[in-house]
Design a protein around this motif. Structure first.
Motif, PDB file in Angstrom:
ATOM      1  N   ARG A 103       0.898  -1.052   0.078  1.00  0.00           N
ATOM      2  CA  ARG A 103      -0.040  -0.058  -0.044  1.00  0.00           C
ATOM      3  C   ARG A 103       0.962   1.200   0.048  1.00  0.00           C
ATOM      4  O   ARG A 103       0.318   2.292  -0.008  1.00  0.00           O
ATOM      5  CB  ARG A 103      -0.838   0.142   1.356  1.00  0.00           C
ATOM      6  CG  ARG A 103      -1.908  -1.022   1.214  1.00  0.00           C
ATOM      7  CD  ARG A 103      -2.780  -0.910   2.536  1.00  0.00           C
ATOM      8  NE  ARG A 103      -3.298  -2.209   2.906  1.00  0.00           N
ATOM      9  CZ  ARG A 103      -2.930  -3.025   3.672  1.00  0.00           C
ATOM     10  NH1 ARG A 103      -2.075  -2.179   4.895  1.00  0.00           N
ATOM     11  NH2 ARG A 103      -2.859  -4.258   4.125  1.00  0.00           N
ATOM     12  N   GLU A 104       2.092   1.128   0.144  1.00  0.00           N
ATOM     13  CA  GLU A 104       3.253   2.179   0.229  1.00  0.00           C
ATOM     14  C   GLU A 104       3.356   2.462  -1.118  1.00  0.00           C
ATOM     15  O   GLU A 104       3.728   1.829  -2.130  1.00  0.00           O
ATOM     16  CB  GLU A 104       4.290   1.394   0.918  1.00  0.00           C
ATOM     17  CG  GLU A 104       5.216   2.737   1.427  1.00  0.00           C
ATOM     18  CD  GLU A 104       6.411   2.282   2.291  1.00  0.00           C
ATOM     19  OE1 GLU A 104       7.542   2.513   2.170  1.00  0.00           O
ATOM     20  OE2 GLU A 104       6.057   1.276   3.153  1.00  0.00           O
ATOM     21  N   GLU A 105       3.418   3.914  -1.435  1.00  0.00           N
ATOM     22  CA  GLU A 105       3.658   4.579  -2.701  1.00  0.00           C
ATOM     23  C   GLU A 105       5.256   4.090  -3.013  1.00  0.00           C
ATOM     24  O   GLU A 105       5.978   4.175  -2.465  1.00  0.00           O
ATOM     25  CB  GLU A 105       3.473   6.198  -2.699  1.00  0.00           C
ATOM     26  CG  GLU A 105       3.837   6.887  -3.678  1.00  0.00           C
ATOM     27  CD  GLU A 105       2.582   6.562  -4.637  1.00  0.00           C
ATOM     28  OE1 GLU A 105       2.866   6.624  -6.267  1.00  0.00           O
ATOM     29  OE2 GLU A 105       1.553   6.506  -4.480  1.00  0.00           O
ATOM     30  N   PRO A 139      10.177 -10.368  -9.879  1.00  0.00           N
ATOM     31  CA  PRO A 139      10.353  -9.157 -10.629  1.00  0.00           C
ATOM     32  C   PRO A 139       9.940  -7.866  -9.860  1.00  0.00           C
ATOM     33  O   PRO A 139       9.321  -7.059 -10.651  1.00  0.00           O
ATOM     34  CB  PRO A 139       9.231  -9.446 -11.855  1.00  0.00           C
ATOM     35  CG  PRO A 139       8.199 -10.203 -11.119  1.00  0.00           C
ATOM     36  CD  PRO A 139       8.837 -11.073 -10.118  1.00  0.00           C
ATOM     37  N   PHE A 140      10.396  -7.835  -8.688  1.00  0.00           N
ATOM     38  CA  PHE A 140      10.218  -6.692  -8.102  1.00  0.00           C
ATOM     39  C   PHE A 140      11.322  -5.610  -7.842  1.00  0.00           C
ATOM     40  O   PHE A 140      12.259  -6.170  -7.619  1.00  0.00           O
ATOM     41  CB  PHE A 140       9.717  -7.114  -6.644  1.00  0.00           C
ATOM     42  CG  PHE A 140       8.699  -7.813  -6.323  1.00  0.00           C
ATOM     43  CD1 PHE A 140       7.599  -7.595  -7.211  1.00  0.00           C
ATOM     44  CD2 PHE A 140       8.509  -9.079  -5.628  1.00  0.00           C
ATOM     45  CE1 PHE A 140       6.167  -8.440  -7.096  1.00  0.00           C
ATOM     46  CE2 PHE A 140       7.516  -9.947  -5.477  1.00  0.00           C
ATOM     47  CZ  PHE A 140       6.237  -9.692  -6.256  1.00  0.00           C
ATOM     48  N   GLY A 141      10.859  -4.446  -8.096  1.00  0.00           N
ATOM     49  CA  GLY A 141      12.090  -3.286  -7.903  1.00  0.00           C
ATOM     50  C   GLY A 141      12.311  -3.160  -6.529  1.00  0.00           C
ATOM     51  O   GLY A 141      13.423  -3.148  -6.017  1.00  0.00           O
ATOM     52  N   THR A 142      11.182  -3.190  -5.729  1.00  0.00           N
ATOM     53  CA  THR A 142      11.290  -2.624  -4.306  1.00  0.00           C
ATOM     54  C   THR A 142      10.171  -3.353  -3.634  1.00  0.00           C
ATOM     55  O   THR A 142       9.022  -3.687  -3.949  1.00  0.00           O
ATOM     56  CB  THR A 142      10.908  -1.213  -4.028  1.00  0.00           C
ATOM     57  OG1 THR A 142       9.635  -0.901  -4.671  1.00  0.00           O
ATOM     58  CG2 THR A 142      11.982  -0.195  -4.544  1.00  0.00           C
ATOM     59  N   VAL A 143      10.919  -4.191  -2.491  1.00  0.00           N
ATOM     60  CA  VAL A 143       9.693  -4.704  -1.658  1.00  0.00           C
ATOM     61  C   VAL A 143      10.056  -4.213  -0.060  1.00  0.00           C
ATOM     62  O   VAL A 143      10.857  -3.975   0.540  1.00  0.00           O
ATOM     63  CB  VAL A 143      10.427  -6.209  -1.494  1.00  0.00           C
ATOM     64  CG1 VAL A 143       9.749  -7.251  -0.503  1.00  0.00           C
ATOM     65  CG2 VAL A 143      10.285  -6.919  -2.846  1.00  0.00           C
TER      66      VAL A 143
END
Length: 151
Positions: A103-105, A139-143
């Motif tokens: 939910r975090e931008e 395939p995540f840029g940020t986790v």
């Protein structure tokens, strides 16, 4: 809620880590999963990332309600909206991993995990291994994860 991963990404249906393996959570885990978390409610609530501000789980529930919850997670997996895995040691359910949209931008995914109270020493190992796996194979840029003390 759209899909969490691109259509061409092959979602892992198995992962083997040091002393554990993951497989998608499903109805076949119901009794073992229910016993695992029901015996560890206070421990899970003390685990970083729990309880979710929008959901006060874990709280006592019947085996039937747990099954309905598992079927929901299974549907999310099938529709690529989120991915929940049982953490297994042999056939023993020792915890669970949730990979869902953040939910975090600016954050692609949020990962939470728990292990049973009687396997508490295993929590940091699972957390570290999951973070490495997600960074390497997903395939995540940020986790957004929930760091463990001493890890």
């Amino acid at each position: 809620m759209g899909t969490l991963v691109p259509d061409d990404f092959i979602v892992p249906t198995e992962f083997v880590g040091p002393g554990f393996r993951l497989e998608p959570l499903g109805p076949q885990h119901n009794e073992r999963d229910h016993a695992a978390w029901m015996s560890s409610i206070d421990h899970i609530r003390a685990t970083p990332g729990f309880p979710d501000p929008d959901d006060d789980w874990p709280y006592p529930m019947s085996l039937e309600d747990n099954l309905a919850d598992m079927k929901m997670h299974q549907r999310h997996f099938e529709t690529r909206k989120g991915f929940t895995y049982s953490i297994l040691d042999g056939d023993d359910v020792v915890g669970c991993v949730y990979v869902y949209p953040s939910r975090e931008e600016g954050v692609d995914a949020e990962v939470t995990s728990w292990v049973r109270a009687d396997r508490a020493e295993f929590d940091a190992v699972v957390w570290r291994t999951l973070n490495d796996w997600l960074a390497r194979d997903w395939p995540f840029g940020t986790v957004r994860d929930h760091p463990r003390s001493g890890s």
